[in-house]
Structures are given as structure tokens and as C-alpha cells.
Write a protein that holds these residues in place. Structure first.
Motif, PDB file in Angstrom:
ATOM      1  N   ASP A 124       0.804  -1.224   0.000  1.00 19.99           N
ATOM      2  CA  ASP A 124       0.000   0.000   0.000  1.00 19.99           C
ATOM      3  C   ASP A 124       0.834   1.269   0.000  1.00 19.99           C
ATOM      4  OD1 ASP A 124      -2.443  -1.441   0.110  1.00 19.99           O
ATOM      5  OD2 ASP A 124      -2.147  -1.756   2.262  1.00 19.99           O
ATOM      6  N   HIS A 125       2.150   1.116  -0.111  1.00 21.84           N
ATOM      7  CA  HIS A 125       3.009   2.298  -0.049  1.00 21.84           C
ATOM      8  C   HIS A 125       4.173   2.125  -1.015  1.00 21.84           C
ATOM      9  CE1 HIS A 125       0.953   4.151   3.349  1.00 21.84           C
ATOM     10  NE2 HIS A 125       0.822   2.928   3.827  1.00 21.84           N
TER      11      HIS A 125
ATOM     12  N   ARG B 168       4.297   0.554   6.707  1.00 24.50           N
ATOM     13  CA  ARG B 168       3.709  -0.046   7.905  1.00 24.50           C
ATOM     14  C   ARG B 168       4.622  -1.078   8.561  1.00 24.50           C
ATOM     15  NH1 ARG B 168      -2.385  -1.050   5.429  1.00 24.50           N
ATOM     16  NH2 ARG B 168      -2.912   1.153   5.143  1.00 24.50           N
ATOM     17  N   THR B 169       5.596  -1.569   7.842  1.00 21.92           N
ATOM     18  CA  THR B 169       6.530  -2.506   8.453  1.00 21.92           C
ATOM     19  C   THR B 169       7.177  -1.838   9.668  1.00 21.92           C
ATOM     20  OG1 THR B 169       6.963  -3.586   6.336  1.00 21.92           O
ATOM     21  CG2 THR B 169       8.600  -3.895   8.069  1.00 21.92           C
ATOM     22  N   TYR B 170       7.144  -2.550  10.791  1.00 23.31           N
ATOM     23  CA  TYR B 170       7.546  -1.933  12.054  1.00 23.31           C
ATOM     24  C   TYR B 170       8.546  -2.834  12.771  1.00 23.31           C
ATOM     25  CZ  TYR B 170       7.236   0.495  16.506  1.00 23.31           C
ATOM     26  OH  TYR B 170       7.539   1.199  17.644  1.00 23.31           O
ATOM     27  N   ALA B 171       9.526  -2.199  13.360  1.00 22.73           N
ATOM     28  CA  ALA B 171      10.516  -2.913  14.163  1.00 22.73           C
ATOM     29  C   ALA B 171      10.488  -2.361  15.577  1.00 22.73           C
ATOM     30  CB  ALA B 171      11.911  -2.743  13.565  1.00 22.73           C
TER      31      ALA B 171
ATOM     32  N   ASP C 204      17.245  -7.297  21.344  1.00 21.67           N
ATOM     33  CA  ASP C 204      16.840  -7.722  20.014  1.00 21.67           C
ATOM     34  C   ASP C 204      15.889  -6.717  19.368  1.00 21.67           C
ATOM     35  OD1 ASP C 204      18.306 -10.010  20.381  1.00 21.67           O
ATOM     36  OD2 ASP C 204      16.582 -11.297  20.800  1.00 21.67           O
ATOM     37  N   TRP C 205      15.681  -6.938  18.066  1.00 15.03           N
ATOM     38  CA  TRP C 205      14.644  -6.249  17.313  1.00 15.03           C
ATOM     39  C   TRP C 205      13.647  -7.280  16.807  1.00 15.03           C
ATOM     40  CZ3 TRP C 205      14.291  -0.982  16.714  1.00 15.03           C
ATOM     41  CH2 TRP C 205      15.438  -0.217  17.005  1.00 15.03           C
ATOM     42  N   VAL C 206      12.369  -6.913  16.755  1.00 10.55           N
ATOM     43  CA  VAL C 206      11.341  -7.797  16.208  1.00 10.55           C
ATOM     44  C   VAL C 206      10.628  -7.046  15.085  1.00 10.55           C
ATOM     45  CG1 VAL C 206       9.256  -9.121  16.678  1.00 10.55           C
ATOM     46  CG2 VAL C 206      11.063  -8.976  18.418  1.00 10.55           C
ATOM     47  N   LEU C 207      10.689  -7.611  13.871  1.00  5.19           N
ATOM     48  CA  LEU C 207      10.137  -6.968  12.681  1.00  5.19           C
ATOM     49  C   LEU C 207       8.850  -7.655  12.258  1.00  5.19           C
ATOM     50  CD1 LEU C 207      13.172  -6.060  12.575  1.00  5.19           C
ATOM     51  CD2 LEU C 207      12.918  -6.033  10.077  1.00  5.19           C
ATOM     52  N   THR C 208       7.857  -6.843  11.903  1.00  2.00           N
ATOM     53  CA  THR C 208       6.587  -7.352  11.388  1.00  2.00           C
ATOM     54  C   THR C 208       6.141  -6.466  10.227  1.00  2.00           C
ATOM     55  OG1 THR C 208       5.915  -8.201  13.550  1.00  2.00           O
ATOM     56  CG2 THR C 208       4.181  -7.874  11.913  1.00  2.00           C
ATOM     57  N   GLY C 209       5.767  -7.089   9.111  1.00  2.00           N
ATOM     58  CA  GLY C 209       5.284  -6.323   7.967  1.00  2.00           C
ATOM     59  C   GLY C 209       5.450  -7.083   6.671  1.00  2.00           C
ATOM     60  N   ARG C 210       5.187  -6.392   5.567  1.00  2.00           N
ATOM     61  CA  ARG C 210       5.288  -6.986   4.239  1.00  2.00           C
ATOM     62  C   ARG C 210       5.917  -5.984   3.278  1.00  2.00           C
ATOM     63  NH1 ARG C 210      -0.501  -7.948   2.514  1.00  2.00           N
ATOM     64  NH2 ARG C 210       0.426  -8.968   0.684  1.00  2.00           N
ATOM     65  N   LYS C 211       6.688  -6.521   2.353  1.00  2.00           N
ATOM     66  CA  LYS C 211       7.250  -5.737   1.265  1.00  2.00           C
ATOM     67  C   LYS C 211       6.815  -6.375  -0.050  1.00  2.00           C
ATOM     68  CE  LYS C 211       9.537  -3.031   4.091  1.00  2.00           C
ATOM     69  NZ  LYS C 211       9.264  -1.587   4.200  1.00  2.00           N
ATOM     70  N   MET C 212       6.712  -5.572  -1.105  1.00  2.00           N
ATOM     71  CA  MET C 212       6.139  -6.052  -2.359  1.00  2.00           C
ATOM     72  C   MET C 212       6.999  -5.636  -3.549  1.00  2.00           C
ATOM     73  SD  MET C 212       3.423  -7.854  -2.894  1.00  2.00           S
ATOM     74  CE  MET C 212       2.231  -8.359  -4.133  1.00  2.00           C
ATOM     75  N   TRP C 213       6.955  -6.455  -4.599  1.00  2.00           N
ATOM     76  CA  TRP C 213       7.663  -6.207  -5.857  1.00  2.00           C
ATOM     77  C   TRP C 213       9.173  -6.137  -5.633  1.00  2.00           C
ATOM     78  CZ3 TRP C 213       4.251  -7.472  -9.137  1.00  2.00           C
ATOM     79  CH2 TRP C 213       2.915  -7.080  -9.014  1.00  2.00           C
TER      80      TRP C 213
ATOM     81  N   VAL D  74      17.918  -6.483   2.679  1.00  2.00           N
ATOM     82  CA  VAL D  74      17.995  -5.196   3.360  1.00  2.00           C
ATOM     83  C   VAL D  74      16.559  -4.694   3.486  1.00  2.00           C
ATOM     84  CG1 VAL D  74      18.881  -2.842   3.297  1.00  2.00           C
ATOM     85  CG2 VAL D  74      20.272  -4.727   2.383  1.00  2.00           C
ATOM     86  N   VAL D  75      16.043  -4.665   4.695  1.00  2.00           N
ATOM     87  CA  VAL D  75      14.633  -4.334   4.934  1.00  2.00           C
ATOM     88  C   VAL D  75      14.556  -3.028   5.723  1.00  2.00           C
ATOM     89  CG1 VAL D  75      12.491  -5.059   6.057  1.00  2.00           C
ATOM     90  CG2 VAL D  75      13.925  -6.754   4.887  1.00  2.00           C
ATOM     91  N   TRP D  76      13.741  -2.116   5.223  1.00  2.00           N
ATOM     92  CA  TRP D  76      13.542  -0.826   5.887  1.00  2.00           C
ATOM     93  C   TRP D  76      12.236  -0.865   6.660  1.00  2.00           C
ATOM     94  CZ3 TRP D  76      17.684   2.293   5.723  1.00  2.00           C
ATOM     95  CH2 TRP D  76      18.635   2.011   4.746  1.00  2.00           C
ATOM     96  N   ALA D  77      12.278  -0.373   7.897  1.00  2.00           N
ATOM     97  CA  ALA D  77      11.116  -0.459   8.788  1.00  2.00           C
ATOM     98  C   ALA D  77      11.030   0.784   9.669  1.00  2.00           C
ATOM     99  CB  ALA D  77      11.214  -1.710   9.661  1.00  2.00           C
ATOM    100  N   ARG D  78       9.825   1.098  10.072  1.00  2.00           N
ATOM    101  CA  ARG D  78       9.603   2.165  11.041  1.00  2.00           C
ATOM    102  C   ARG D  78      10.014   1.678  12.424  1.00  2.00           C
ATOM    103  NH1 ARG D  78       4.267   2.294  11.596  1.00  2.00           N
ATOM    104  NH2 ARG D  78       4.420   4.079  12.996  1.00  2.00           N
ATOM    105  N   THR D  79      10.595   2.560  13.201  1.00  2.00           N
ATOM    106  CA  THR D  79      10.903   2.295  14.601  1.00  2.00           C
ATOM    107  C   THR D  79      10.555   3.548  15.401  1.00  2.00           C
ATOM    108  OG1 THR D  79      13.164   3.177  14.724  1.00  2.00           O
ATOM    109  CG2 THR D  79      12.910   0.967  13.777  1.00  2.00           C
ATOM    110  N   ASP D  80      10.632   3.436  16.689  1.00  2.00           N
ATOM    111  CA  ASP D  80      10.390   4.616  17.525  1.00  2.00           C
ATOM    112  C   ASP D  80      11.469   5.676  17.325  1.00  2.00           C
ATOM    113  OD1 ASP D  80       8.125   3.440  18.525  1.00  2.00           O
ATOM    114  OD2 ASP D  80       9.095   2.687  20.356  1.00  2.00           O
TER     115      ASP D  80
END
Length: 405
Positions: free
Chosen positions: A156-157, A165-168, A174-183, A194-200
Motif C-alpha cells: 500500500d506504499h 507499515r513494516t515496524y521494528a 533484540d529487534w522484532v520486525l513485522t510487515g510486508r514488502k512487495m515487488w 535489506v529491509v527498511w522499517a519504522r521504529t520509535d
């Protein structure tokens, strides 16, 4: 003016080279011997390893032997080739551009494999990674023993990565990642993502090894473009990573956008490779295809098409070369890359479509490269910045006014 009044040939005119339909502006004279050697090596590899098979791969929607191809590209020095150290070639930006040109003249999928590996995944690690991360991943990636992918786009982005929306989240050290990437190009064959995610703390980059529990990369099929390329979804279901999985020098969108800028530069060259393949196919066809008792290349309308295609092709190559020299001098701005990506992909699609009309019905056959390149370029037009986004980048640079929101 009478014939006797025509001035004799001067020394300079006597040395004029013959007109070359493949290089009408004499652009090869802008290239150093080392540049020509890189170009010719990659062109020969593509002619031997890709061109005899690409129509079949495209028709089947597969890229068989991708790991072997990656190792061969590594042996050529084509993976992360503009990076230094860790087994990388340390080539110039122009040499990297020429490599993209020749690979995409074979197929956009092959150039995408190299772009994602070197300009996105390897560049991110090289630019933003810790020394230990570089030592762990880059030598194997430069050799093609490890394939990488780059997870930024989400279902969606796309054009608005800040909305990802992928969040770490932190859990102890540790870090815990949840989300989806497309294409995601190379996703299902990658040894590291290499995964990019939102964090605090803002957007961060993470290195996710293949096989990590909760991480999967199902392949996307039923594509009508980039069929000879591995495209995947990345699924992260509470993927637990150690603290040293984060790229320490990247916080915020500047990290992934810097990587994309490097990859877009390669597209500026690569799109002209696809355009060149279509132009040369149309030129050869026009000289041999007969209608009304003569080659169609002898008709005015066909010659007008060929002239217009040659103009846009070689203007695009001049632009790519200029941007490459600026990158080598450390003076290339992101807005200038947008200028090149917007122009060259758009003009490449126009060249492909015009070439298709020269070939007539044969233009839709996989016996010729034209329709394959045209459909591939529809993806290249969109990924790593749509037409509209690059127009707005340039619009903001020209006016000083931000029209993105």
C-alpha cells in the motif's frame, strides 16, 4: 558555386571518420580505452550467456540458473562494481553505466539483477553498515555467491515510503520486525534482505538473512513485464533479529532514498540499452524487409522514424554520459538523476513503440526483441520513482515549491 571554387579538403576534413549508423555522433570518442574494454567485455558476455536464451526465458516467465549467472557477473566485476574494497571492482560511474547499458540491451531483468544487488543491497551495506556487516556480506555478494535484495516498497506504499507499515520494535537487545514488502527483485533467491522499517527512532535498515524464523519470500508470478526476473513478496512475521542486524549509519528516509538515487543512475544508462536494441532491430529490418518491390528503409516515412529514434537514443546516451561524469566528479545531484531517469525511460519506451511499427506484425514476435523490451520498460518507467514523482522532484527544484502533499 562552381566545382572549381570548392575549397580543397583540409587536414582536419581529411581525417574525418566515416559516418557510423551505430554511433552517429561519435560518442565512443568520449570513452577511455578502459571504458571501452569494460563495455565490450560485458557486451560479449551478454551475447554469449543471455541473448541466445532470453526469448525462451521470457516466454516461460523464468530466470533459470540465476545463481550461476550471478557468479559469472561477479567474476566480471559487475556486482557492486562502483564500490571500493571487499572484493568490489572500484570502477568509475561511467563504467558502471556502460555495464547497465549492455545488460539491459540484453534484457531489463538482467540489469535489474545487477542493479538491486550492487546499487541497492550492497550499496546500503557499504554506505551505512558496520565494519563487521561489511566483512560478513560484501565479499560474497561481490563474487555473486550471495544474492541480496532490497525491501522498501509495500503493498500500500510505493511512491510514499514514509507511510510504510513494516515496524521494528525493541525487545531487550533484540529487534522484532513485522510487515510486508512487495515487488522485490531477487527476493526469493536472496541470501540477505535489506529491509527498511519504522521504529520509535525513525526509519531504520535491517539485514535479514534468509532462513530467519518468521521470514519468507514467496515469488510473484503472472507478470507481463520483467518476466525473466525473480520478483517476490517479503513477509516478516515477528522476525527476531539481534542488535547487530541494524545498519548503524542510516536513520530516516535519507538512507533508502540515497540507495535509490544510486540505482536510478544505472537506469538512466540501462533504458538506453533497451532502446538501442530496438533501434538496431528496426534498422536492420528496414534494410532487408521489402514491400512494393523495395526495402522499406527506402521509404520516406520509415526513414523519418529511424531518424527520430536515432536522435532520441543518442541524446539519451549523451545525457547518461554527462551524468556519469558528474557522478565521478562528486557533483551529481538527486534532481539531475531524476532528470535522466524521467527523460531516458520515457524516450526509450517511445523508441520501442516506433520500432514495433517498423517491424509491423513481426514486432510482436519473440523472434525480435522489440515487444519484450517495450513491456519490460513499462515496469522500468514505474519502479524507483514513477514519472509523476520525478516530474515533482524537478518541479520543486525549478520553483522552490513542494507539490508532493
Amino acid at each position: 558555386m562552381s566545382a572549381s571554387s570548392v575549397p580543397p579538403a583540409t587536414a582536419s576534413t581529411a581525417r574525418r571518420p566515416p559516418f557510423d549508423p551505430r554511433d552517429p555522433l561519435g560518442l565512443d570518442e568520449l570513452l577511455a580505452p578502459e571504458d571501452l574494454a569494460v563495455r565490450d567485455t560485458v557486451r560479449a558476455w551478454a551475447a554469449d550467456r543471455v541473448l541466445p536464451h532470453i526469448a525462451d526465458w521470457y516466454e516461460r516467465g523464468e530466470l533459470p540458473g540465476i545463481r550461476e549467472l550471478a557468479r559469472e557477473l561477479g567474476s566480471l566485476g559487475a556486482l557492486g562494481m562502483s564500490l571500493t574494497g571487499y572484493g568490489c571492482a572500484g570502477a568509475t560511474a561511467v563504467q558502471y553505466g556502460l555495464t547497465c547499458l549492455e545488460l539491459e540491451a540484453a534484457d531489463s531483468g538482467i540489469r535489474s539483477l545487477v542493479s538491486v544487488q550492487g546499487s541497492l543491497a550492497m550499496y546500503a551495506i557499504h554506505r551505512f553498515g558496520a565494519d563487521e556487516q561489511k566483512e560478513r556480506w560484501l565479499p560474497g555478494m561481490a563474487a555473486g555467491e550471495i544474492i541480496g535484495c532490497f525491501g522498501l516498497t509495500e503493498p500500500d506504499h510505493g511512491s510514499d515510503p514514509a507511510g510504510m507499515r513494516t515496524y521494528a520494535k525493541r525487545d531487550g537487545s533484540d529487534w522484532v520486525l513485522t510487515g510486508r514488502k512487495m515487488w522485490i527483485t531477487n527476493g526469493s533467491v536472496a541470501g540477505v534482505a535489506v529491509v527498511w522499517a519504522r521504529t520509535d527512532e525513525g526509519i531504520r535498515g535491517f539485514l535479514v538473512p534468509a532462513g530467519t524464523p518468521g521470514f519468507s519470500a514467496p515469488e510473484i508470478t503472472h507478470k507481463w513485464s520483467l518476466r525473466a526476473s525473480v520478483t517476490s513478496e517479503l513477509v516478516l512475521d515477528e522476525v527476531r533479529l539481534p542488535a547487530d542486524a541494524v545498519l548503524p549509519a542510516a536513520t530516516g528516509l535519507g538512507g533508502p532514498l540515497g540507495c535509490l538515487n544510486h540505482a536510478r543512475y544505472g537506469i538512466v544508462w540501462g533504458a538506453m540499452g533497451a532502446a538501442r536494441a530496438c533501434f538496431e532491430s528496426a534498422l536492420g529490418y528496414a534494410k532487408t524487409r521489402e514491400q512494393f518491390g523495395r526495402p522499406i528503409g527506402g521509404f520516406q516515412l520509415t526513414q523519418a522514424k529511424l531518424a527520430d529514434m536515432a536522435l532520441e537514443l543518442h541524446k539519451g546516451l549523451l545525457l547518461a554520459h554527462h551524468l556519469g561524469r558528474r557522478m565521478d566528479a562528486g557533483r551529481l545531484r538527486p534532481e539531475q538523476v531524476s532528470f535522466g531517469k524521467l527523460n531516458n525511460v520515457r524516450e526509450a519506451i517511445g523508441i520501442c513503440r516506433t520500432a514495433r511499427t517498423v517491424l509491423g506484425a513481426n514486432g510482436i514476435s519473440l523472434e525480435y526483441p522489440v515487444m519484450r523490451h517495450a513491456t519490460n520498460l513499462e515496469s522500468v518507467l514505474t519502479y524507483e520513482g514513477t514519472v509523476e514523482m520525478h516530474q515533482l522532484v524537478l518541479g520543486k527544484a525549478l520553483t522552490g515549491l513542494d507539490a508532493f502533499r
